[in-house]
Write an enzyme that holds these catalytic residues in place. Structure first.
Site, PDB file in Angstrom:
ATOM      1  CD  GLU A 264     -63.218  26.918  14.881  1.00 12.89           C
ATOM      2  OE1 GLU A 264     -62.416  26.666  16.071  1.00 12.89           O
ATOM      3  OE2 GLU A 264     -63.037  27.545  13.584  1.00 12.89           O
TER       4      GLU A 264
ATOM      5  CE  LYS B 244     -65.430  26.256   7.032  1.00 15.67           C
ATOM      6  NZ  LYS B 244     -66.529  26.075   6.548  1.00 15.67           N
TER       7      LYS B 244
ATOM      8  CB  SER C 248     -66.507  28.348  -0.414  1.00 16.59           C
ATOM      9  OG  SER C 248     -67.942  28.985  -0.086  1.00 16.59           O
TER      10      SER C 248
END
Ligand code: PLP
Length: 403
Positions: free
Chosen positions: A112, A90, A378
Site C-alpha cells: 500500500e 522507507k 524522515s
C-alpha cells in the site's frame, strides 16, 4: 524490565496482536515463525548491510544544524534520512522485507502507499530483485502525488488506484489486504510502517532500527556521549520514529517527543491526530488507537501530508504514549508548512511535509542550551513541491468528501 518492545504474544501492553481473517493465518503465522531467525542469519545481515551501504547510501549523515540550533538555543542534529536513495527512510524497510520474501520463496510483492514514498521504495527493490509488483494507492493520493505514481510505473510496477472511503492510505491498505487474501501462497505483503498484525510492527521497527543504531555511533564520535537528551520524530504509522528510538526506548535519560498530524486542528473534523483523538479498536489486523465514531466506524482522517493521513497508529506508539514514555504533540498543517519554510531558509534543506511536523516541535517546546536534540528528518520535499509552491492545501481541503 522491557515494557516497550513487543512481548512473546505480539503485544505492546494492551495493543498489538494479530486480528486477521482465517485465510491469512498461515501466511502471518509463517512470517512470525521465521522472521527473527532470518534477521539473525549472518548471510541475511551481510546482504542487507551491503545494500544499505552501497545502494541506499548508509550510514545517513548526522548533521549538526548550526543556524537552527542558534535560533532555538539548543544543540540540534538532523538525522538525514532525506538523503537515502528514493528520498526517505522507507527504503530501509523495503530492502529488508524483499530479502526476507525471497528467502520465504515468494515471487510476487504487493504494498500500500499514501504519499507514494513506500510505493516508490517497494517498486525500486522489486526492480532490483526482479519481482512482480503491485502497488495499491488511494485515488486521491494518485492525484496529489502524481510524480511518485510516474516513478512507480517507470520502475515496472502496477499502480492500482483505490476509490473506496476518501481514497487515501486506509483504503489502499484495505485493498492490499484483500489482494493478499486472494494470493496467499506466492505473495508477500510489504507493509510500509509499524502497523498491521504481529509480527509486522516488530519486523518493521527492527528493520528501521538502523537509524537509531547509527545515531548512537555518530553521537559517540561527535559528542562525548552516545545518547541525546531528546529524540524528535513525526508519526504516521510510526516507522521512522520507531527506528530512531529503538535503541533508546528503555533509556530514561532520553526524552521522546513525537509529532502527529492535527490537520486543520484537533477541534475540527479535519485531523489525523490518532493518539490525541483515537480510542481503542482494531484496524488492519492490530489492536491500537484509532479514529472512530461511537458506532466503531472509522473516521476519515485528514492531513496536508499524505504520509500522515492515516486513522490508526502503530501499537508500539499507542502503548508508549499511554505509558507516558513519549510525549505526543498534535501539529497542524499550518505549523508544519511554516516549519518546512523555516528549515529551508535556515539550513538550505527542503524537508518532506511529514518531517516538517517534527520540525514544528521547536516552536512548541523550550529546550535549554545544553540540550542535545536529535530529529529524524524522515524524507525530502521533492514530492511536496506543489503544496509548498501554492503555500496552502486549501484546494484539497475543499475537495475533502467528508460532511
Ligand atoms: C511515510 C512517511 C512518513 C510516515 O510514516 P512513518 O511510518 O510514521 O514513519 C514520514 N515521513 C516520510 C518522509 C514518509 O515518507
Amino acid at each position: 524490565m522491557d515494557t516497550y518492545h513487543v512481548d512473546e504474544n505480539g503485544y505492546y501492553g494492551i495493543f498489538g496482536g494479530a486480528y486477521i481473517p482465517e485465510i491469512l493465518y498461515s501466511n502471518v503465522e509463517n512470517l512470525k515463525n521465521v522472521y527473527l531467525q532470518i534477521l539473525s542469519e549472518s548471510s541475511f545481515q551481510k546482504e542487507l548491510d551491503d545494500l544499505l551501504r552501497d545502494y541506499v547510501g548508509r550510514p545517513s549523515p548526522l548533521y549538526f544544524a548550526r543556524r537552527l540550533s542558534e535560533r532555538y538555543n539548543c544543540r540540534i542534529y538532523l538525522k538525514r534520512e532525506d538523503l537515502n536513495h528514493t528520498g526517505s527512510h522507507k527504503i530501509n524497510n523495503a530492502i529488508g522485507q524483499i530479502l526476507m520474501a525471497r528467502r520465504m520463496g515468494k515471487t510476487r510483492i504487493i504494498a500500500e502507499t499514501g504519499a507514494g514514498q513506500h510505493g516508490v521504495a517497494v517498486a525500486t527493490v522489486c526492480a532490483l530483485m526482479n519481482m512482480h509488483c503491485v502497488i495499491y494507492m488511494g485515488a486521491t493520493d494518485v492525484q496529489r502525488q502524481a510524480l511518485n505514481v510516474r516513478k512507480i510505473e517507470m520502475l515496472g510496477a502496477k499502480v492500482v488506484p483505490v476509490t473506496g472511503g476518501n481514497a487515501t492510505l486506509k483504503d489502499a491498505t484495505n485493498e492490499a489486504i484483500r489482494d493478499w487474501c486472494c494470493n496467499p501462497s506466492d505473495t508477500h505483503y510489504i507493509i510500509g510502517s509499524t502497523v498491521g498484525p504481529h509480527p509486522y510492527p516488530d519486523l518493521v521497527a527492527r528493520l528501521q532500527s538502523v537509524i537509531g543504531k547509527e545515531i548512537k555511533e555518530q553521537l559517540k564520535s561527535k559528542e562525548k556521549r552516545d545518547y541525546p537528551d531528546y529524540l524528535l520524530a513525526c508519526v504516521g504509522g510510526g516507522s521512522n520514529a520507531a527506528g530512531t528510538l529503538y535503541p533508546y526506548v528503555n533509556d530514561k535519560r532520553v526524552k521522546i517527543v513525537l509529532a502527529e498530524a492535527a490537520g486543520k486542528g484537533l477541534d475540527t473534523d479535519f485531523s489525523a491526530a490518532t493518539i490525541h483523538l483515537g480510542t481503542v479498536g482494531i484496524i488492519h489486523g492490530s489492536k491500537t488507537l484509532l479514529m472512530q465514531d461511537d458506532d466503531g466506524q472509522i473516521t476519515e482522517p485528514y492531513s496536508v501530508s499524505a504520509g500522515l493521513d492515516y486513522p490508526g497508529v502503530g501499537p508500539l506508539h499507542a502503548n508508549m504514549a499511554q505509558q507516558g514514555r513519549s510525549e505526543v504533540l498534535a501539529v497542524t498543517d499550518d505549523e508544519a508548512l511554516a516549519a518546512a519554510m523555516e528549515l529551508t531558509r535556515t539550513e538550505g534543506i527542503i524537508p518532506a511535509l511529514e518531517s516538517a511536523h517534527a520540525l514544528a516541535v521547536f516552536k512548541r517546546k523550550t529546550f535549554s542550551p545544553d540540550d542535545l536534540v536529535v530529529l529524524c528528518l524522515s524524507g525530502r520535499g521533492d514530492k511536496d513541491m506543489e503544496v509548498y509552491a501554492s503555500g496552502t492545501k486549501s484546494q484539497d481541503f475543499k475537495n475533502h468528501p467528508k460532511k
